[in-house]
Each structure stands twice: as structure tokens, then as C-alpha cells.
Design a protein around this motif. Sequence first.
Motif, mmCIF file in Angstrom:
data_model
loop_
_atom_site.group_PDB
_atom_site.id
_atom_site.type_symbol
_atom_site.label_atom_id
_atom_site.label_comp_id
_atom_site.label_asym_id
_atom_site.label_seq_id
_atom_site.Cartn_x
_atom_site.Cartn_y
_atom_site.Cartn_z
ATOM 1 N N UNK A 100 0.838 -1.209 0.000
ATOM 2 C CA UNK A 100 0.000 0.000 0.000
ATOM 3 C C UNK A 100 0.869 1.253 0.000
ATOM 4 N N UNK A 101 1.908 1.262 0.852
ATOM 5 C CA UNK A 101 2.792 2.429 0.923
ATOM 6 C C UNK A 101 3.504 2.658 -0.409
ATOM 7 N N UNK A 102 3.940 1.581 -1.029
ATOM 8 C CA UNK A 102 4.623 1.696 -2.322
ATOM 9 C C UNK A 102 3.688 2.266 -3.381
ATOM 10 N N UNK A 103 2.467 1.758 -3.442
ATOM 11 C CA UNK A 103 1.517 2.234 -4.445
ATOM 12 C C UNK A 103 1.257 3.728 -4.286
ATOM 13 N N UNK A 104 1.148 4.168 -3.023
ATOM 14 C CA UNK A 104 0.939 5.591 -2.782
ATOM 15 C C UNK A 104 2.182 6.415 -3.071
ATOM 16 N N UNK A 105 3.343 5.895 -2.704
ATOM 17 C CA UNK A 105 4.602 6.621 -2.863
ATOM 18 C C UNK A 105 4.893 6.942 -4.323
ATOM 19 N N UNK A 106 4.671 5.976 -5.206
ATOM 20 C CA UNK A 106 4.991 6.197 -6.623
ATOM 21 C C UNK A 106 3.766 6.640 -7.440
ATOM 22 N N UNK A 107 2.620 6.805 -6.751
ATOM 23 C CA UNK A 107 1.365 7.166 -7.421
ATOM 24 C C UNK A 107 1.074 6.192 -8.561
ATOM 25 N N UNK A 108 1.052 4.912 -8.210
ATOM 26 C CA UNK A 108 0.799 3.874 -9.208
ATOM 27 C C UNK A 108 -0.556 4.068 -9.874
ATOM 28 N N UNK A 109 -1.520 4.587 -9.139
ATOM 29 C CA UNK A 109 -2.849 4.761 -9.707
ATOM 30 C C UNK A 109 -2.811 5.651 -10.949
ATOM 31 N N UNK A 110 -2.023 6.719 -10.885
ATOM 32 C CA UNK A 110 -1.930 7.621 -12.042
ATOM 33 C C UNK A 110 -1.362 6.896 -13.252
ATOM 34 N N UNK A 111 -0.381 6.020 -13.038
ATOM 35 C CA UNK A 111 0.204 5.250 -14.147
ATOM 36 C C UNK A 111 -0.830 4.307 -14.762
ATOM 37 N N UNK A 112 -1.623 3.657 -13.897
ATOM 38 C CA UNK A 112 -2.631 2.725 -14.402
ATOM 39 C C UNK A 112 -3.705 3.462 -15.194
ATOM 40 N N UNK A 113 -4.112 4.625 -14.694
ATOM 41 C CA UNK A 113 -5.132 5.406 -15.389
ATOM 42 C C UNK A 113 -4.594 5.890 -16.742
ATOM 43 N N UNK A 114 -3.369 6.402 -16.736
ATOM 44 C CA UNK A 114 -2.772 6.895 -17.980
ATOM 45 C C UNK A 114 -2.651 5.789 -19.019
ATOM 46 N N UNK A 115 -2.320 4.559 -18.550
ATOM 47 C CA UNK A 115 -2.148 3.435 -19.471
ATOM 48 C C UNK A 115 -3.474 2.784 -19.852
ATOM 49 N N UNK A 116 -4.565 3.197 -19.206
ATOM 50 C CA UNK A 116 -5.862 2.589 -19.496
ATOM 51 C C UNK A 116 -5.977 1.162 -18.999
ATOM 52 N N UNK A 117 -5.278 0.862 -17.900
ATOM 53 C CA UNK A 117 -5.276 -0.498 -17.358
ATOM 54 C C UNK A 117 -6.509 -0.737 -16.485
ATOM 55 N N UNK A 118 -7.217 -1.809 -16.784
ATOM 56 C CA UNK A 118 -8.360 -2.250 -15.982
ATOM 57 C C UNK A 118 -7.813 -3.188 -14.906
#
Length: 285
Positions: free
Chosen positions: A123-141
Motif C-alpha cells: 500500500x505504501x509503495x503504491x501511494x509513494x509512486x502514485x501507481x494509480x496515475x500510471x494505471x489510469x494513464x495506461x488505461x489499465x483495468x
Amino acid sequence: MSRSKTNRLTDAAANPAGSPSLIFVGSDKGGIGKSFVSALVADLLDVAGIAPRIVQIDEQERLPALYPDRVITVSLASMNDVRRDPGAIVAAFDPLYAAIERTIADRVPTVVDIGGPQQTAVEEYCGLIDLDADLVEAGINAVWLVPATAEPEAMRGAVRTSAAVGRVLPSVRRALILNERDGNFRFYPGSPADRIWGAELKALIEAVVSARIPAIAPGSWAPFEAAGKRFVDVVAAEIPQIQRWTGRSRPAAKVLRGDVAFFLSAAQEALGDLIGFSHGGSDAQ
């Protein structure tokens, strides 16, 4: 048929439109069957003709043993490493991010199995690197499966984990997986489990998607698990092979295989839509 058309068909079969390309399985409570669910998801995808890659963030070695040459293992940095170099936690997760990059490129699903002790670090890693933004930008479901058994702390862990995932990965669909391995989710009125179910878990079920995985008939899976077999190994095996794996008589071997086949069918019914194929299976070959 041209090579480009062939490639497009292969990509479409590997991950039909609308199916999740990234499937997390995790909760902060240990011993609730997360690796069991991850293996079940991988086998169901295999049955549907979709061969996922697998990332394990756990100290257990169950998945590498079941899927040789297919599992990427993430070993987390120790606290001493993090104190010396705060970037160590990010570097430790590089294999996970590399697998996600491959998924972004080829849309072949990746199953990420997360151990209870490692959940907070993920969880900390996902928040630290803002993984959500990468997934949204890539259109990943993506979907995050949160397993829970009918035990108070397991249910509390599911609620905590679901809330944390919603904060750090808001674009990721959350799904509560009610694992009936230890019993049905029916509780004695007024018991601690009943209070948690009524006050916390019911609200979570209303907020996210949920699915129930039934228990395998008592004693039916244990001999295969001890032999290091997958669900698909069992349902595809001939009865003499079942006898060799389990040491049981021919009639008993028939019953064992039938119990596992029934469970796999029920699990497909419960999880099919969540992980990317209909209840009737997939046309992908």
C-alpha cells in the motif's frame, strides 16, 4: 492471414475487452487463503485459455512450486536497508513494476499475490509512486480481490484493506472474496463475529463487489495440496493418477476428483465475471 492480424487476435484472446489486466490478491490478515485464491484465479484463467504471469510478494514458496518458471518473486527490503537508503523500498518493488509495464505493453493479465505481513508495504509503495496515475494513464483495468474467512480478525482485515486500497488506488475495482473454507458467513446472534459482520462487513459488501467461494468437501483437497498439485492437474487427471497421488482406492479417488471438479466449477461461477470471463468460460484458445 497477415502477421499483424494474427498478433491482434492473439492479444484479444489473451485479454478480452473489459477484462482486468491486473489482478491483485491481498489482505493484511494472514492465513486466510490468499495464495489459495491466487492459484485458483491463475488456474481459472488457464482453463479459459488465458495464461497469466504471476508476481508473489510473500515469504511462502507455494506459488513458485506450483508454477515453475512463471512466478516473479518480490523480496522486500529490510528495515535496516530502508534506514540506510529510503529508496530501497522502491528498488525492492522494481520486479513488480516491470511486470506491470509488461502488462501495459501486451495486456496479458498479471496476478499479484500479496502476503499479510507485506500488505502495508505494498500500500505504501503504491501511494509513494502514485501507481494509480500510471494505471489510469495506461488505461489499465485492474481489480483487487480482498479475501476474508468467517473469523472476526479476518473480516476486520478485509475492511481495513479495502479502505486502504480505495485510498491509494482509487481507480482499481475492489472485490470482497468471502472464502467459506472455515465455515459459512452465518453467525450466532450477538457474537463478536456477528457484530463485525453486521456493523462493518455488510456495509463493505454494499460498497464493493463481492463473491463467495464455497468450501471444498472436507478432506478432498488436502491430499492434492500435500502432493503439490494444481486444481487443473486434478480435474484433468485419470483415476489411476489420482490414486498414485493420494494413495486412495479407486472409488475414493473418483470421489476426490469429483469434489475438486465441482469446487472448480462453483469457483468459476463465482469469480468468472471478476477476473475476465463469463460463467460459461471463454472462447479463447
